[in-house]
Write a protein that holds these residues in place. Sequence first.
Motif, PDB file in Angstrom:
ATOM      1  N   HIS A 115       6.983  21.801 -11.144  1.00  0.00           N
ATOM      2  CA  HIS A 115       6.332  22.999 -11.670  1.00  0.00           C
ATOM      3  C   HIS A 115       7.299  23.652 -12.656  1.00  0.00           C
ATOM      4  O   HIS A 115       8.530  23.525 -12.499  1.00  0.00           O
ATOM      5  CB  HIS A 115       5.994  23.965 -10.530  1.00  0.00           C
ATOM      6  N   PRO A 116       6.791  24.343 -13.677  1.00  0.00           N
ATOM      7  CA  PRO A 116       7.675  24.947 -14.683  1.00  0.00           C
ATOM      8  C   PRO A 116       8.809  25.764 -14.054  1.00  0.00           C
ATOM      9  O   PRO A 116       8.595  26.585 -13.165  1.00  0.00           O
ATOM     10  CB  PRO A 116       6.721  25.844 -15.485  1.00  0.00           C
TER      11      PRO A 116
ATOM     12  N   PRO B 250      14.115  19.653 -18.559  1.00  0.00           N
ATOM     13  CA  PRO B 250      14.753  19.696 -17.242  1.00  0.00           C
ATOM     14  C   PRO B 250      13.785  19.730 -16.062  1.00  0.00           C
ATOM     15  O   PRO B 250      14.205  19.565 -14.927  1.00  0.00           O
ATOM     16  CB  PRO B 250      15.606  20.957 -17.280  1.00  0.00           C
ATOM     17  N   ASP B 251      12.493  19.929 -16.335  1.00  0.00           N
ATOM     18  CA  ASP B 251      11.518  19.873 -15.246  1.00  0.00           C
ATOM     19  C   ASP B 251      11.074  18.446 -14.957  1.00  0.00           C
ATOM     20  O   ASP B 251      10.282  18.211 -14.048  1.00  0.00           O
ATOM     21  CB  ASP B 251      10.304  20.764 -15.553  1.00  0.00           C
ATOM     22  N   THR B 252      11.581  17.476 -15.730  1.00  0.00           N
ATOM     23  CA  THR B 252      11.303  16.064 -15.489  1.00  0.00           C
ATOM     24  C   THR B 252      12.535  15.429 -14.855  1.00  0.00           C
ATOM     25  O   THR B 252      13.639  15.489 -15.401  1.00  0.00           O
ATOM     26  CB  THR B 252      10.945  15.332 -16.794  1.00  0.00           C
ATOM     27  N   VAL B 253      12.327  14.840 -13.673  1.00  0.00           N
ATOM     28  CA  VAL B 253      13.420  14.240 -12.906  1.00  0.00           C
ATOM     29  C   VAL B 253      13.071  12.775 -12.662  1.00  0.00           C
ATOM     30  O   VAL B 253      11.922  12.445 -12.335  1.00  0.00           O
ATOM     31  CB  VAL B 253      13.628  14.990 -11.571  1.00  0.00           C
TER      32      VAL B 253
ATOM     33  N   LEU C  35       6.198  19.414  -7.096  1.00  0.00           N
ATOM     34  CA  LEU C  35       5.627  18.615  -8.179  1.00  0.00           C
ATOM     35  C   LEU C  35       4.390  19.261  -8.783  1.00  0.00           C
ATOM     36  O   LEU C  35       3.524  19.766  -8.072  1.00  0.00           O
ATOM     37  CB  LEU C  35       5.259  17.221  -7.669  1.00  0.00           C
ATOM     38  N   SER C  36       4.292  19.187 -10.114  1.00  0.00           N
ATOM     39  CA  SER C  36       3.105  19.697 -10.801  1.00  0.00           C
ATOM     40  C   SER C  36       2.046  18.618 -10.954  1.00  0.00           C
ATOM     41  O   SER C  36       0.898  18.919 -11.278  1.00  0.00           O
ATOM     42  CB  SER C  36       3.487  20.249 -12.174  1.00  0.00           C
TER      43      SER C  36
END
Length: 108
Positions: free
Chosen positions: A11-12, A47-50, A84-85
């Motif tokens: 999530h943002p 940075p919200d993607t891991v 998670l979004s």
Amino acid sequence: MIGRLMTMTAHPGKGDQLAGVLLRVAESLHGFPGCEIYLISQDTADPDTVHVTEVWRDEASAQAALAAPPHADGPDPADVLALLSSSPHRTDLTVLGGVGLPTVGGQP
């Protein structure tokens, strides 16, 4: 050996928290039979993607890790899912070798 690339979008503003939970998952896998690599990376541009890069001795080892109960001090899968979004994206790989890996199929 088998490999997996997992891409997860938090999530943002929750990417650091997601990465932290996944690093705790990685710590709980230290010494787990068949786990060769469990690497957590965060996308520099987003940075919200891991990303999780996994290398397992075989599919049975990977499944055993998924079936193992969480450590008392480790995160629960629900802790990851709550951040998670969207659903994670999984890419299955055939591992051929590389730095830090044991010999694969007779190749150094």
